[in-house]
Write an enzyme that holds these catalytic residues in place. Structure first.
Site, short mmCIF file in Angstrom:
data_model
loop_
_atom_site.label_atom_id
_atom_site.label_comp_id
_atom_site.label_asym_id
_atom_site.label_seq_id
_atom_site.Cartn_x
_atom_site.Cartn_y
_atom_site.Cartn_z
CB CYS A 106 37.30 40.31 42.24
SG CYS A 106 37.95 41.59 43.28
CG HIS A 119 30.65 44.97 34.70
ND1 HIS A 119 29.51 45.49 34.11
CD2 HIS A 119 30.39 44.92 36.04
CE1 HIS A 119 28.61 45.73 35.05
NE2 HIS A 119 29.12 45.38 36.24
CG LEU A 120 34.40 44.90 40.69
CD1 LEU A 120 35.84 44.46 40.87
CD2 LEU A 120 34.06 46.04 41.63
CG HIS A 121 33.36 39.53 37.41
ND1 HIS A 121 33.97 40.31 36.44
CD2 HIS A 121 33.90 38.30 37.28
CE1 HIS A 121 34.82 39.57 35.75
NE2 HIS A 121 34.81 38.35 36.23
CE1 TYR A 122 35.33 41.10 46.04
CE2 TYR A 122 33.80 42.60 44.96
CZ TYR A 122 34.87 42.39 45.80
OH TYR A 122 35.49 43.45 46.39
#
Ligand code: ZN
Length: 167
Positions: A106, A119-122
């Protein structure tokens, strides 16, 4: 000197996906999956989406439901659920698409290449021997919609069949 390989920067380079209203990682409604938004899976902790601007076929995004920007803000339950899903999603890709390897990671903050930094995302990026030329395919934007729909249809049954015990 070694190069740090960051395929997910492509979302930054190509620009954000055309979004309806609001955050890409918060698809409207409460359905578990939705082809329109490329939503493959949703539960009370997280969503799994196909990246509309994939670096390679099957490029997945795993994000918490909560609109947070950094892994330091995750609860233990959210963190466990996310990592479990990264594992399950990788297993599904391995089984269906038979890649030779993966890039998983990420970007935190715009400076690190996050296309949607708040918005956190892998990213889970399947890799095939010789796939570096995929960018040439990407340049032909007209080929992407069919490509993504086909991939969505191939992966969805496996996500529907996931039985995850809610934490
Ligand atoms: Zn959000």
């Amino acid at each position: 000197m070694n190069n740090l390989w960051t395929p997910w920067r492509i979302e930054h380079v190509l620009g954000k996906a055309p979004q309806p209203d609001g955050c890409l990682f918060e698809p409207a409604g409460d359905c578990k999956s939705d082809k329109k938004t490329l939503l493959l899976y949703r539960d009370h902790h997280l969503v799994v989406l196909l990246n509309r601007f994939p670096y390679t076929n099957g490029h997945l995004l795993v994000a918490p439901i909560r609109h947070i920007s950094c892994i330091t803000e995750l609860t233990t339950a959210e963190n466990c659920a996310l990592m479990e899903m990264v594992k399950h999603a990788t297993a599904i890709l391995k089984n269906r698409l038979k890649p030779n390897g993966f890039n998983i990671g990420c970007n935190i903050g715009a400076i690190a290449g996050a296309g949607i930094a708040d918005h956190l995302h892998y990213h889970i990026v399947p890799r095939w021997n010789g796939d570096h030329n995929f960018i040439c395919v990407l340049a032909d934007i007209r080929t992407i919609p069919e490509h993504i729909d086909t991939t969505f249809d191939r992966l969805l049954p496996d996500f529907l069949n996931l039985h995850i015990t809610p934490a």
